[in-house]
Design a protein around this motif. Structure first.
Motif, PDB file in Angstrom:
ATOM      1  N   ARG A 117      -2.398  -5.799   7.241  1.00  8.11           N
ATOM      2  CA  ARG A 117      -2.197  -4.402   7.627  1.00  8.11           C
ATOM      3  C   ARG A 117      -1.984  -3.506   6.411  1.00  8.11           C
ATOM      4  O   ARG A 117      -2.312  -2.320   6.431  1.00  8.11           O
ATOM      5  CB  ARG A 117      -1.004  -4.305   8.570  1.00  8.11           C
ATOM      6  N   THR A 118      -1.433  -4.056   5.334  1.00  7.04           N
ATOM      7  CA  THR A 118      -1.163  -3.252   4.137  1.00  7.04           C
ATOM      8  C   THR A 118      -2.390  -3.056   3.261  1.00  7.04           C
ATOM      9  O   THR A 118      -2.343  -2.261   2.313  1.00  7.04           O
ATOM     10  CB  THR A 118      -0.077  -3.928   3.273  1.00  7.04           C
ATOM     11  N   LEU A 119      -3.486  -3.764   3.558  1.00  5.05           N
ATOM     12  CA  LEU A 119      -4.610  -3.802   2.639  1.00  5.05           C
ATOM     13  C   LEU A 119      -5.650  -2.710   2.853  1.00  5.05           C
ATOM     14  O   LEU A 119      -6.481  -2.485   1.988  1.00  5.05           O
ATOM     15  CB  LEU A 119      -5.297  -5.178   2.711  1.00  5.05           C
ATOM     16  N   GLY A 120      -5.645  -2.055   3.998  1.00  5.59           N
ATOM     17  CA  GLY A 120      -6.628  -0.995   4.159  1.00  5.59           C
ATOM     18  C   GLY A 120      -6.838  -0.560   5.590  1.00  5.59           C
ATOM     19  O   GLY A 120      -6.751  -1.372   6.517  1.00  5.59           O
ATOM     20  N   ALA A 121      -7.098   0.728   5.786  1.00  7.59           N
ATOM     21  CA  ALA A 121      -7.451   1.321   7.085  1.00  7.59           C
ATOM     22  C   ALA A 121      -6.409   1.044   8.161  1.00  7.59           C
ATOM     23  O   ALA A 121      -6.726   0.981   9.344  1.00  7.59           O
ATOM     24  CB  ALA A 121      -8.831   0.830   7.545  1.00  7.59           C
ATOM     25  N   ALA A 122      -5.149   0.897   7.746  1.00 12.05           N
ATOM     26  CA  ALA A 122      -4.110   0.546   8.712  1.00 12.05           C
ATOM     27  C   ALA A 122      -3.908   1.643   9.750  1.00 12.05           C
ATOM     28  O   ALA A 122      -3.681   1.357  10.930  1.00 12.05           O
ATOM     29  CB  ALA A 122      -2.793   0.264   7.985  1.00 12.05           C
ATOM     30  N   ASP A 123      -3.977   2.901   9.339  1.00  8.71           N
ATOM     31  CA  ASP A 123      -3.754   3.992  10.288  1.00  8.71           C
ATOM     32  C   ASP A 123      -4.826   3.996  11.372  1.00  8.71           C
ATOM     33  O   ASP A 123      -4.527   4.196  12.553  1.00  8.71           O
ATOM     34  CB  ASP A 123      -3.731   5.335   9.562  1.00  8.71           C
ATOM     35  N   ARG A 124      -6.069   3.788  10.976  1.00 11.07           N
ATOM     36  CA  ARG A 124      -7.170   3.818  11.943  1.00 11.07           C
ATOM     37  C   ARG A 124      -7.008   2.697  12.975  1.00 11.07           C
ATOM     38  O   ARG A 124      -7.389   2.855  14.146  1.00 11.07           O
ATOM     39  CB  ARG A 124      -8.513   3.688  11.209  1.00 11.07           C
TER      40      ARG A 124
ATOM     41  N   ALA B 139      -4.078   1.138  13.890  1.00 13.77           N
ATOM     42  CA  ALA B 139      -2.672   0.939  14.247  1.00 13.77           C
ATOM     43  C   ALA B 139      -2.532   0.325  15.634  1.00 13.77           C
ATOM     44  O   ALA B 139      -1.732  -0.608  15.842  1.00 13.77           O
ATOM     45  CB  ALA B 139      -1.920   2.264  14.160  1.00 13.77           C
ATOM     46  N   ARG B 140      -3.294   0.818  16.592  1.00 15.54           N
ATOM     47  CA  ARG B 140      -3.204   0.294  17.963  1.00 15.54           C
ATOM     48  C   ARG B 140      -3.595  -1.173  18.002  1.00 15.54           C
ATOM     49  O   ARG B 140      -2.935  -1.998  18.653  1.00 15.54           O
ATOM     50  CB  ARG B 140      -4.109   1.096  18.898  1.00 15.54           C
ATOM     51  N   ALA B 141      -4.665  -1.534  17.302  1.00 17.59           N
ATOM     52  CA  ALA B 141      -5.140  -2.913  17.311  1.00 17.59           C
ATOM     53  C   ALA B 141      -4.116  -3.852  16.669  1.00 17.59           C
ATOM     54  O   ALA B 141      -3.833  -4.936  17.200  1.00 17.59           O
ATOM     55  CB  ALA B 141      -6.486  -3.015  16.597  1.00 17.59           C
ATOM     56  N   PHE B 142      -3.559  -3.446  15.531  1.00 14.96           N
ATOM     57  CA  PHE B 142      -2.550  -4.283  14.889  1.00 14.96           C
ATOM     58  C   PHE B 142      -1.336  -4.455  15.794  1.00 14.96           C
ATOM     59  O   PHE B 142      -0.809  -5.565  15.941  1.00 14.96           O
ATOM     60  CB  PHE B 142      -2.135  -3.678  13.545  1.00 14.96           C
ATOM     61  N   ASP B 143      -0.886  -3.372  16.394  1.00 14.34           N
ATOM     62  CA  ASP B 143       0.277  -3.460  17.282  1.00 14.34           C
ATOM     63  C   ASP B 143       0.005  -4.393  18.463  1.00 14.34           C
ATOM     64  O   ASP B 143       0.875  -5.189  18.860  1.00 14.34           O
ATOM     65  CB  ASP B 143       0.648  -2.065  17.807  1.00 14.34           C
ATOM     66  N   ALA B 144      -1.197  -4.306  19.023  1.00 15.92           N
ATOM     67  CA  ALA B 144      -1.540  -5.141  20.179  1.00 15.92           C
ATOM     68  C   ALA B 144      -1.577  -6.614  19.804  1.00 15.92           C
ATOM     69  O   ALA B 144      -1.109  -7.475  20.572  1.00 15.92           O
ATOM     70  CB  ALA B 144      -2.887  -4.706  20.750  1.00 15.92           C
ATOM     71  N   VAL B 145      -2.116  -6.948  18.640  1.00 15.73           N
ATOM     72  CA  VAL B 145      -2.179  -8.346  18.209  1.00 15.73           C
ATOM     73  C   VAL B 145      -0.777  -8.878  17.925  1.00 15.73           C
ATOM     74  O   VAL B 145      -0.426 -10.001  18.330  1.00 15.73           O
ATOM     75  CB  VAL B 145      -3.086  -8.493  16.978  1.00 15.73           C
TER      76      VAL B 145
END
Length: 332
Positions: free
Chosen positions: A175-182, A184-190
C-alpha cells in the motif's frame, strides 16, 4: 564502461570490489522496482558479477536476501545465486552475486513451443515444491540470519507472528509503494477479508516462500540442485505455501484480464505434486485471498502498466478493481 553508473552504484562498487578494475557496467534488463538499482559488472580479468544496491537506503531487503541465499545454498537442494560481497549496513546497502549457471527462463520460454513451455512450467513447479519443503514452526518475516558457514550452518532470523498478521503486513507494505489513494477501497476490502478469516489463515502451513517468483527471477539450471533456480530473494518470508504457488501461477502464466491457460496450470500443479505429493493443504480454500493480495500489487506499477498496455490509466485501474472484487466475491 558502456554505461555511466549512478552515484549509489559507484559507491557500492568501490565498497564491494576495492582495487578491482572494471571493464563495463551495463543494465541487465528492465525492472519496475524503483527501490533498487541492479547492474551487471564486467571486470578487466574476465569475471562478471551482478550488483544490487538499495537505492532508497533501506538495507532490510539486502539483509534478508543475503541470509536466505546463504541458508538455501548450505542445504543444496534449491539453486540460488552465490553471494560474493554484501553489506546491508553500508551507507549504500549492496549485494553482489556471481552469475547463475544456466539460461534465463525468460529467454528459454520465448524460444519454446507449447510442449516445451509445459515442460518448463512443470520444472518450475518442482523447484517451488523443493523450496516449500523448508518448514518452520511459526510464520513470520525474515529479518536476517547467520551467513558464515565457519560458525555452523547458516540460519534464518524470523520475526514471528500469526500468518494473518504477516499477510496483512505485506499488504500494508504494498500500500505504501504507489497509487494507494486510488485503490483505498480495494486495500481496505482485502485487509478486512484477511481479518475476517484469521482462524482459517492462521492454520496454514509455515514454509519458506520466495515472495516474487516472476519469470525474470528464474533460471533454467539443468545441472544439480533444482531444475529451476531462483533469483531476487528480498521478498522472502515464512508463510502459507499456497500463497507462493498461486502467485507464481498468476505472475508467470496469467495477465490482468486473461486467466492462465489450463494446460500450463496443470503442468505447474503436476510438477509441484511430483515433489510435494499434493498441492499445499487448503490451497483451493485460500487461493482467492491470495489472488486478491496479488492483484493489489498492480497498484504499485499502475502508470507503467498503463503505458505497457497502451491504455488509459483509469481503464487499467478499473480492471484492477474488478479483479480484486472477483476474488473477494469467490471467498467461501
Amino acid at each position: 564502461m558502456t554505461d555511466q553508473p549512478s552515484r549509489p552504484v559507484e559507491t557500492a562498487l568501490a565498497a564491494a570490489f576495492p582495487n578491482r578494475e572494471v571493464a563495463s557496467i551495463t543494465d541487465p534488463g528492465p525492472s519496475w522496482n524503483e527501490a533498487n538499482e541492479t547492474v551487471r559488472v564486467a571486470f578487466a580479468d574476465g569475471d562478471t558479477a551482478y550488483l544490487k544496491v538499495a537505492a532508497d537506503g533501506d538495507g532490510t531487503r539486502i539483509a534478508r536476501e543475503r541470509a536466505v541465499c546463504a541458508y538455501l545454498s548450505s542445504r543444496g537442494d534449491v539453486t540460488v545465486p552465490r553471494i560474493v560481497a554484501a553489506d546491508p549496513t553500508a551507507s549504500v546497502p549492496y549485494l553482489a552475486t556471481e552469475p547463475m549457471a544456466g539460461e534465463a527462463l525468460l529467454s528459454r520460454w520465448a524460444e519454446a513451443d507449447a510442449t516445451g513451455r509445459e515442460t518448463l512450467v512443470r520444472a518450475v513447479g518442482e523447484s517451488l515444491a523443493h523450496l516449500h519443503d523448508r518448514r518452520f514452526d511459526e510464520h513470520g518475516i525474515v529479518v536476517g540470519g547467520s551467513v558464515d558457514r565457519d560458525e555452523g550452518d547458516p540460519s534464518l532470523a524470523v520475526r514471528t507472528d500469526d500468518w494473518s498478521t504477516v499477510l496483512a503486513e505485506t499488504v500494508e507494505e504494498v500500500r505504501t509503494l504507489g497509487a494507494a489513494d486510488r485503490f483505498a477501497r480495494a486495500f481496505d476490502a482485502v485487509l478486512e477479508a484477511i481479518d475476517d478469516r484469521r482462524d482459517t489463515l492462521d492454520d496454514a502451513p509455515a514454509a519458506l516462500l520466495h515472495g516474487d517468483p516472476a519469470r525474470p527471477n528464474c533460471v533454467v539450471t539443468g545441472d544439480g540442485g533444482t531444475p529451476i533456480g531462483f533469483l531476487d530473494w528480498e521478498r522472502a518470508h515464512v508463510g502459507d505455501p499456497a500463497r507462493d504457488l498461486h502467485r507464481l501461477r498468476e505472475q508467470q502464466l496469467a495477465t490482468l484480464d486473461a486467466p492462465a491457460p489450463a494446460e500450463f496450470v496443470e503442468a505447474l500443479y503436476a510438477g509441484y505434486r511430483d515433489v510435494a505429493g499434493s498441492l499445499p493443504d487448503g490451497f483451493e480454500e485460500r487461493a482467492p485471498i491470495y489472488g486478491a493480495t496479488w492483484t493489489l500489487g498492480y497498484a504499485t506499477v499502475l502508470d507503467r502498466l498503463a503505458d505497457f498496455r497502451d491504455e488509459p490509466r483509469e481503464a487499467v485501474a478499473t480492471l484492477i478493481d474488478a479483479e480484486v472484487d472477483r476474488y473477494l466475491a469467490s471467498l467461501s
